[in-house]
Design a protein around this motif. Structure first.
Motif, PDB file in Angstrom:
ATOM      1  N   SER A   1       0.805  -1.626   0.207  1.00 51.86           N
ATOM      2  CA  SER A   1      -0.112  -0.062  -0.396  1.00 51.86           C
ATOM      3  C   SER A   1       0.823   1.233   0.420  1.00 51.86           C
ATOM      4  O   SER A   1       0.670   2.122  -0.359  1.00 51.86           O
ATOM      5  N   GLN A   2       1.918   1.785   0.615  1.00 47.82           N
ATOM      6  CA  GLN A   2       3.008   2.402   0.099  1.00 47.82           C
ATOM      7  C   GLN A   2       3.680   2.098  -0.889  1.00 47.82           C
ATOM      8  O   GLN A   2       4.437   3.516  -0.891  1.00 47.82           O
ATOM      9  N   THR A   3       3.932   1.712  -1.283  1.00 52.11           N
ATOM     10  CA  THR A   3       3.957   1.653  -2.952  1.00 52.11           C
ATOM     11  C   THR A   3       4.099   1.641  -4.359  1.00 52.11           C
ATOM     12  O   THR A   3       2.720   1.499  -4.416  1.00 52.11           O
ATOM     13  N   ASP A   4       4.593   2.368  -5.339  1.00 53.08           N
ATOM     14  CA  ASP A   4       3.891   2.142  -6.903  1.00 53.08           C
ATOM     15  C   ASP A   4       3.818   1.017  -7.403  1.00 53.08           C
ATOM     16  O   ASP A   4       5.251   0.962  -7.779  1.00 53.08           O
ATOM     17  N   ILE A   5       2.720   0.123  -7.523  1.00 49.15           N
ATOM     18  CA  ILE A   5       3.344  -1.023  -8.481  1.00 49.15           C
ATOM     19  C   ILE A   5       2.926  -0.439  -9.643  1.00 49.15           C
ATOM     20  O   ILE A   5       2.336  -2.354 -10.513  1.00 49.15           O
ATOM     21  N   THR A   6       2.375   0.422 -10.236  1.00 44.20           N
ATOM     22  CA  THR A   6       1.798   0.311 -11.572  1.00 44.20           C
ATOM     23  C   THR A   6       2.347  -0.444 -11.926  1.00 44.20           C
ATOM     24  O   THR A   6       1.818  -0.905 -13.578  1.00 44.20           O
ATOM     25  N   ASN A   7       3.761  -0.098 -12.156  1.00 43.03           N
ATOM     26  CA  ASN A   7       4.523  -0.953 -14.029  1.00 43.03           C
ATOM     27  C   ASN A   7       4.286  -2.674 -13.717  1.00 43.03           C
ATOM     28  O   ASN A   7       3.577  -3.045 -14.935  1.00 43.03           O
TER      29      ASN A   7
ATOM     30  N   LEU B   1       1.436  -3.796 -12.752  1.00 45.73           N
ATOM     31  CA  LEU B   1      -0.431  -3.787 -12.435  1.00 45.73           C
ATOM     32  C   LEU B   1      -0.586  -3.509 -14.683  1.00 45.73           C
ATOM     33  O   LEU B   1      -0.819  -5.001 -14.581  1.00 45.73           O
ATOM     34  N   ARG B   2       0.375  -3.027 -15.320  1.00 44.58           N
ATOM     35  CA  ARG B   2       0.439  -3.008 -16.326  1.00 44.58           C
ATOM     36  C   ARG B   2       0.815  -4.267 -17.206  1.00 44.58           C
ATOM     37  O   ARG B   2       0.640  -4.701 -18.665  1.00 44.58           O
ATOM     38  N   SER B   3       2.240  -5.163 -16.073  1.00 41.05           N
ATOM     39  CA  SER B   3       2.095  -6.153 -16.975  1.00 41.05           C
ATOM     40  C   SER B   3       1.149  -7.657 -17.402  1.00 41.05           C
ATOM     41  O   SER B   3       1.735  -8.297 -18.040  1.00 41.05           O
TER      42      SER B   3
ATOM     43  N   THR C   1      -8.839 -11.153 -15.553  1.00 42.43           N
ATOM     44  CA  THR C   1      -9.157 -10.571 -14.101  1.00 42.43           C
ATOM     45  C   THR C   1      -9.964 -10.041 -13.233  1.00 42.43           C
ATOM     46  O   THR C   1     -10.575  -9.184 -14.140  1.00 42.43           O
ATOM     47  N   LEU C   2     -10.329 -10.391 -12.612  1.00 45.18           N
ATOM     48  CA  LEU C   2     -11.480 -10.160 -11.786  1.00 45.18           C
ATOM     49  C   LEU C   2     -10.879  -9.159 -10.407  1.00 45.18           C
ATOM     50  O   LEU C   2     -10.101 -10.869  -9.476  1.00 45.18           O
ATOM     51  N   ILE C   3     -11.738  -8.151  -9.766  1.00 46.60           N
ATOM     52  CA  ILE C   3     -10.945  -7.662  -8.559  1.00 46.60           C
ATOM     53  C   ILE C   3     -12.314  -7.496  -7.740  1.00 46.60           C
ATOM     54  O   ILE C   3     -13.125  -7.001  -8.229  1.00 46.60           O
ATOM     55  N   GLN C   4     -12.250  -8.031  -6.787  1.00 37.42           N
ATOM     56  CA  GLN C   4     -13.514  -8.401  -6.065  1.00 37.42           C
ATOM     57  C   GLN C   4     -13.447  -7.781  -5.003  1.00 37.42           C
ATOM     58  O   GLN C   4     -12.281  -7.586  -4.029  1.00 37.42           O
ATOM     59  N   HIS C   5     -14.250  -6.584  -4.282  1.00 39.36           N
ATOM     60  CA  HIS C   5     -13.721  -5.586  -3.040  1.00 39.36           C
ATOM     61  C   HIS C   5     -14.996  -5.195  -2.915  1.00 39.36           C
ATOM     62  O   HIS C   5     -16.261  -5.376  -2.968  1.00 39.36           O
ATOM     63  N   SER C   6     -15.206  -4.552  -1.083  1.00 39.99           N
ATOM     64  CA  SER C   6     -16.479  -4.633  -0.989  1.00 39.99           C
ATOM     65  C   SER C   6     -16.457  -2.951  -1.021  1.00 39.99           C
ATOM     66  O   SER C   6     -14.821  -2.104  -0.372  1.00 39.99           O
TER      67      SER C   6
ATOM     68  N   ALA D   1      -6.466  -1.050  -9.969  1.00 39.19           N
ATOM     69  CA  ALA D   1      -5.900  -1.474 -10.302  1.00 39.19           C
ATOM     70  C   ALA D   1      -6.783  -1.754 -11.517  1.00 39.19           C
ATOM     71  O   ALA D   1      -5.679  -2.344 -12.520  1.00 39.19           O
ATOM     72  N   GLN D   2      -7.606  -1.636 -11.984  1.00 39.83           N
ATOM     73  CA  GLN D   2      -8.599  -1.719 -13.053  1.00 39.83           C
ATOM     74  C   GLN D   2      -7.954  -0.885 -14.152  1.00 39.83           C
ATOM     75  O   GLN D   2      -8.029  -0.974 -14.787  1.00 39.83           O
ATOM     76  N   SER D   3      -7.335   0.143 -13.594  1.00 39.32           N
ATOM     77  CA  SER D   3      -6.757   0.772 -14.822  1.00 39.32           C
ATOM     78  C   SER D   3      -5.785   1.374 -15.413  1.00 39.32           C
ATOM     79  O   SER D   3      -5.979   0.972 -16.681  1.00 39.32           O
ATOM     80  N   CYS D   4      -5.238  -0.185 -14.371  1.00 43.21           N
ATOM     81  CA  CYS D   4      -3.090  -0.676 -14.842  1.00 43.21           C
ATOM     82  C   CYS D   4      -4.050  -1.930 -16.031  1.00 43.21           C
ATOM     83  O   CYS D   4      -3.057  -2.140 -16.873  1.00 43.21           O
ATOM     84  N   ILE D   5      -4.450  -2.767 -15.615  1.00 41.82           N
ATOM     85  CA  ILE D   5      -4.286  -3.930 -15.813  1.00 41.82           C
ATOM     86  C   ILE D   5      -5.713  -4.242 -17.466  1.00 41.82           C
ATOM     87  O   ILE D   5      -6.259  -4.119 -17.141  1.00 41.82           O
TER      88      ILE D   5
END
Length: 95
Positions: free
Chosen positions: A18-24, A26-28, A33-38, A52-56
């Motif tokens: 949560s403290q790290t930029d993982i954009t790259n 996610l784009r790879s 991919t299904l992201i489920q969340h409340s 995540a949805q915008s990058c994947i």
């Protein structure tokens, strides 16, 4: 139940990520991919889902109105399960 649901090192991984930029990273992702969340999750903010949805590529998000972080148990578990099974079968991962 609490002992069974413990994430152990998973919790620390969540805090670190949560403290790290993982954009790259996610784009790879190229797998379906299904992201489920409340939307009521006070542990992981909805912005994580949106990022995540915008990058994947072609990621699908299912935002539930369940009570919190453990979306696979409780009153809304059926909705979680149905969406997961639909996703798996529509991507020919499960029949």
């Amino acid at each position: 139940m609490n002992n069974r649901q413990r994430s152990y090192s998973g919790f620390l991984i969540d805090l670190e990520q949560s403290q790290t930029d993982i954009t790259n990273e996610l784009r790879s992702i190229r797998a379906p991919t299904l992201i489920q969340h409340s939307k009521n999750d006070s542990v992981v903010p909805l912005t994580h889902v949106e990022q995540a949805q915008s990058c994947i590529p072609h990621a699908e998000a299912n935002v539930l109105d369940s009570w919190g972080h453990l979306i696979w148990i409780g009153q809304h578990a059926r909705h979680f399960d149905e969406r997961l099974l639909h996703f798996l079968s529509s991507n020919q991962i499960y029949e």
